[in-house]
Design a protein around this motif. Structure first.
Motif, mmCIF file in Angstrom:
data_model
loop_
_atom_site.group_PDB
_atom_site.id
_atom_site.type_symbol
_atom_site.label_atom_id
_atom_site.label_comp_id
_atom_site.label_asym_id
_atom_site.label_seq_id
_atom_site.Cartn_x
_atom_site.Cartn_y
_atom_site.Cartn_z
ATOM 1 N N TRP A 115 0.743 -1.131 0.073
ATOM 2 C CA TRP A 115 0.030 0.118 -0.161
ATOM 3 C C TRP A 115 0.830 1.279 -0.038
ATOM 4 O O TRP A 115 0.373 2.246 -0.801
ATOM 5 C CB TRP A 115 -1.019 -0.296 1.198
ATOM 6 N N HIS A 116 2.052 1.268 0.856
ATOM 7 C CA HIS A 116 2.981 2.434 0.857
ATOM 8 C C HIS A 116 3.476 2.471 -0.526
ATOM 9 O O HIS A 116 3.452 3.584 -1.087
ATOM 10 C CB HIS A 116 3.965 2.386 1.797
ATOM 11 N N TYR A 117 3.696 1.554 -1.410
ATOM 12 C CA TYR A 117 4.520 1.514 -2.522
ATOM 13 C C TYR A 117 3.377 2.298 -3.541
ATOM 14 O O TYR A 117 3.785 3.015 -4.289
ATOM 15 C CB TYR A 117 4.738 0.055 -3.076
ATOM 16 N N LYS A 118 2.294 1.882 -3.618
ATOM 17 C CA LYS A 118 1.245 2.504 -4.547
ATOM 18 C C LYS A 118 1.189 3.955 -4.227
ATOM 19 O O LYS A 118 0.960 4.731 -5.120
ATOM 20 C CB LYS A 118 -0.216 1.673 -4.060
ATOM 21 N N ALA A 119 1.117 4.390 -2.974
ATOM 22 C CA ALA A 119 1.206 5.633 -2.661
ATOM 23 C C ALA A 119 2.249 6.663 -2.922
ATOM 24 O O ALA A 119 2.375 7.589 -3.474
ATOM 25 C CB ALA A 119 0.777 6.009 -1.136
ATOM 26 N N ALA A 120 3.605 6.079 -2.675
ATOM 27 C CA ALA A 120 5.011 6.427 -3.292
ATOM 28 C C ALA A 120 4.925 6.527 -4.562
ATOM 29 O O ALA A 120 5.551 7.594 -5.098
ATOM 30 C CB ALA A 120 6.064 5.611 -2.711
ATOM 31 N N LEU A 121 4.499 5.865 -5.500
ATOM 32 C CA LEU A 121 4.515 5.926 -6.864
ATOM 33 C C LEU A 121 3.549 7.162 -7.278
ATOM 34 O O LEU A 121 3.910 7.579 -8.424
ATOM 35 C CB LEU A 121 3.881 4.597 -7.511
ATOM 36 N N GLN A 122 2.760 7.489 -6.598
ATOM 37 C CA GLN A 122 1.936 8.764 -6.721
ATOM 38 C C GLN A 122 2.602 10.067 -6.082
ATOM 39 O O GLN A 122 1.932 11.293 -6.262
ATOM 40 C CB GLN A 122 0.606 8.589 -6.368
ATOM 41 N N GLY A 123 3.828 9.843 -5.563
ATOM 42 C CA GLY A 123 4.426 11.130 -4.954
ATOM 43 C C GLY A 123 4.273 11.536 -3.485
ATOM 44 O O GLY A 123 4.395 12.610 -3.207
ATOM 45 N N VAL A 124 3.504 10.603 -2.703
ATOM 46 C CA VAL A 124 3.039 10.942 -1.250
ATOM 47 C C VAL A 124 4.583 10.882 -0.438
ATOM 48 O O VAL A 124 5.151 9.732 -0.466
ATOM 49 C CB VAL A 124 2.193 10.126 -0.792
ATOM 50 N N PRO A 125 5.060 12.017 -0.064
ATOM 51 C CA PRO A 125 6.327 12.019 0.565
ATOM 52 C C PRO A 125 6.518 10.929 1.786
ATOM 53 O O PRO A 125 7.574 10.509 2.016
ATOM 54 C CB PRO A 125 6.597 13.594 0.975
ATOM 55 N N ASP A 126 5.345 11.045 2.666
ATOM 56 C CA ASP A 126 5.649 10.132 3.834
ATOM 57 C C ASP A 126 5.505 8.455 3.465
ATOM 58 O O ASP A 126 6.224 7.878 4.054
ATOM 59 C CB ASP A 126 4.293 10.624 4.703
ATOM 60 N N ALA A 127 4.910 8.434 2.229
ATOM 61 C CA ALA A 127 4.959 6.903 1.944
ATOM 62 C C ALA A 127 6.403 6.519 1.389
ATOM 63 O O ALA A 127 6.833 5.471 1.479
ATOM 64 C CB ALA A 127 3.815 6.763 0.579
ATOM 65 N N GLU A 128 6.989 7.625 0.538
ATOM 66 C CA GLU A 128 8.121 7.338 -0.063
ATOM 67 C C GLU A 128 9.197 7.073 1.253
ATOM 68 O O GLU A 128 10.268 6.466 1.205
ATOM 69 C CB GLU A 128 8.782 8.709 -0.857
ATOM 70 N N TYR A 129 9.094 8.088 2.144
ATOM 71 C CA TYR A 129 9.966 7.976 3.431
ATOM 72 C C TYR A 129 9.784 6.389 3.689
ATOM 73 O O TYR A 129 10.798 5.704 4.226
ATOM 74 C CB TYR A 129 9.596 8.736 4.434
ATOM 75 N N VAL A 130 8.585 5.991 4.239
ATOM 76 C CA VAL A 130 8.309 4.603 4.516
ATOM 77 C C VAL A 130 8.975 3.673 3.837
ATOM 78 O O VAL A 130 9.744 2.413 4.402
ATOM 79 C CB VAL A 130 6.831 4.155 4.802
ATOM 80 N N ILE A 131 8.628 3.584 2.474
ATOM 81 C CA ILE A 131 9.502 2.555 1.511
ATOM 82 C C ILE A 131 10.974 2.818 1.667
ATOM 83 O O ILE A 131 11.666 1.636 1.665
ATOM 84 C CB ILE A 131 9.093 3.126 0.017
ATOM 85 N N GLY A 132 11.471 3.899 1.812
ATOM 86 C CA GLY A 132 12.899 3.970 2.081
ATOM 87 C C GLY A 132 13.316 3.258 3.297
ATOM 88 O O GLY A 132 14.111 2.436 3.556
ATOM 89 N N ALA A 133 12.455 3.536 4.634
ATOM 90 C CA ALA A 133 12.794 2.710 5.710
ATOM 91 C C ALA A 133 12.638 1.457 5.572
ATOM 92 O O ALA A 133 13.595 0.701 6.192
ATOM 93 C CB ALA A 133 12.048 3.366 6.815
ATOM 94 N N MET A 134 11.735 0.834 5.060
ATOM 95 C CA MET A 134 11.631 -0.572 4.683
ATOM 96 C C MET A 134 12.731 -1.362 3.911
ATOM 97 O O MET A 134 13.190 -2.158 4.260
ATOM 98 C CB MET A 134 10.230 -0.901 4.097
ATOM 99 N N TYR A 135 12.811 -0.526 2.909
ATOM 100 C CA TYR A 135 14.382 -1.143 2.255
ATOM 101 C C TYR A 135 15.640 -1.174 3.124
ATOM 102 O O TYR A 135 16.353 -1.739 2.923
ATOM 103 C CB TYR A 135 14.511 -0.352 0.974
ATOM 104 N N TYR A 136 15.676 0.185 3.928
ATOM 105 C CA TYR A 136 16.761 0.254 4.582
ATOM 106 C C TYR A 136 17.255 -0.986 5.741
ATOM 107 O O TYR A 136 18.195 -1.427 6.049
ATOM 108 C CB TYR A 136 16.956 1.551 5.518
ATOM 109 N N THR A 137 15.891 -1.179 6.367
ATOM 110 C CA THR A 137 15.947 -2.251 7.363
ATOM 111 C C THR A 137 15.631 -3.664 6.842
ATOM 112 O O THR A 137 15.887 -4.594 7.516
ATOM 113 C CB THR A 137 14.861 -1.851 8.397
ATOM 114 N N GLY A 138 15.200 -3.743 5.524
ATOM 115 C CA GLY A 138 15.093 -5.154 5.274
ATOM 116 C C GLY A 138 13.614 -5.706 5.720
ATOM 117 O O GLY A 138 13.300 -6.778 5.571
ATOM 118 N N ASN A 139 12.806 -4.784 5.965
ATOM 119 C CA ASN A 139 11.444 -5.393 6.602
ATOM 120 C C ASN A 139 10.582 -5.545 5.515
ATOM 121 O O ASN A 139 9.876 -4.475 4.730
ATOM 122 C CB ASN A 139 10.898 -3.923 7.467
#
Length: 194
Positions: A76-100
Motif C-alpha cells: 500500500w505504501h508503494y502504491k502511494a509512493a509511486l503517486q508522490g506521497v512523501p510520507d509513503a516514500e519515506y516509509v518505503i525507504g525505511a523498509m528497504y533500509y531495514t529489510g522489513n
C-alpha cells in the motif's frame, strides 16, 4: 450550455464524498477508531487515492484495524509512493533500509529517502543526512550536506535533527557551516538534493 455545467456538478458531487470519506477515515484513525477508519479508507485506497493508500499502509504496518502485515503495508505504501506521497516514500525507504518485508537494499533506501527529502519530508531529510554523514550505500561522506539536511529537518520540527546538526558543527570549520547554512536557506521544496 446546461450540459457542461451539469457535468461539472456531477464530477464535483462524485468527488466530494471521496474527500469526506478520507477526512472521516483520517480523523477516525487519529482517534483510534480503527473500525471506522478501515471502513472509510479501504475503499478509497482500492480506488487509487494515494493518501488513503498511505494510511491503509500505516494501518497494516501498525496492526490497527487489520492484522499486522508488513508485506501488505509495503504494497500500500508503494502504491502511494509511486503517486508522490512523501510520507509513503519515506516509509518505503525505511523498509528497504531495514529489510522489513523486502530484501535489505541501502541503495534503494537512499533513492526513496532522496525523493521524499526533496519534497520536504523531515524524517527522510534526517535519514538521508545520516547516510551522507556516515558514508552509507557508497555515498561520499559530506559534512556540509549532512548539516544542510539536518538543518532542514530541524526547521520542520524533527526532534533529533537539531542535535545531530549541532554535534556535527563542533567538527566543522566556520566556512563549512556557512556553506551548509547558505544551502539550507536557498533550498526549497522540490529542489534536487545532492
Amino acid at each position: 450550455m446546461k450540459t457542461p455545467i451539469a457535468a461539472i456538478f456531477l464530477v464535483l458531487g462524485l468527488h466530494c464524498p471521496a474527500i469526506a470519506g478520507f477526512a472521516e477515515g483520517a480523523a477516525a484513525y487519529r482517534e483510534h477508531d480503527d473500525e471506522l477508519a478501515l471502513k472509510e479508507i479501504a475503499p478509497l485506497a482500492r480506488g487509487g487515492n494515494a493518501d488513503a493508500q498511505h494510511l491503509l499502509g500505516l494501518m497494516y504496518f501498525m496492526g490497527r484495524g487489520v492484522p499486522r502485515n508488513y508485506r501488505q503495508a509495503f504494497e500500500w505504501h508503494y502504491k502511494a509512493a509511486l503517486q508522490g506521497v512523501p510520507d509513503a516514500e519515506y516509509v518505503i525507504g525505511a523498509m528497504y533500509y531495514t529489510g522489513n518485508a523486502v530484501p535489505q537494499d541501502q541503495k534503494l533506501a537512499l533513492s526513496w529517502f532522496r525523493k521524499a527529502a526533496q519534497l520536504g519530508q523531515p524524517d527522510a531529510q534526517y535519514a538521508l543526512g545520516l547516510m551522507v554523514r556516515h558514508h552509507v550505500a557508497d555515498v561520499p561522506e559530506d559534512a556540509v550536506t549532512a548539516y544542510m539536511l539536518w538543518d532542514l529537518a530541524a526547521a520542520s520540527g524533527h526532534r533529533n535533527a537539531g542535535e545531530q546538526r549541532d554535534d556535527l558543527a563542533r567538527h566543522m570549520t566556520a566556512q563549512q557551516i556557512d556553506e551548509a547554512q547558505r544551502r539550507s536557506r536557498n533550498w526549497h521544496r522540490g529542489m534536487a538534493l545532492p
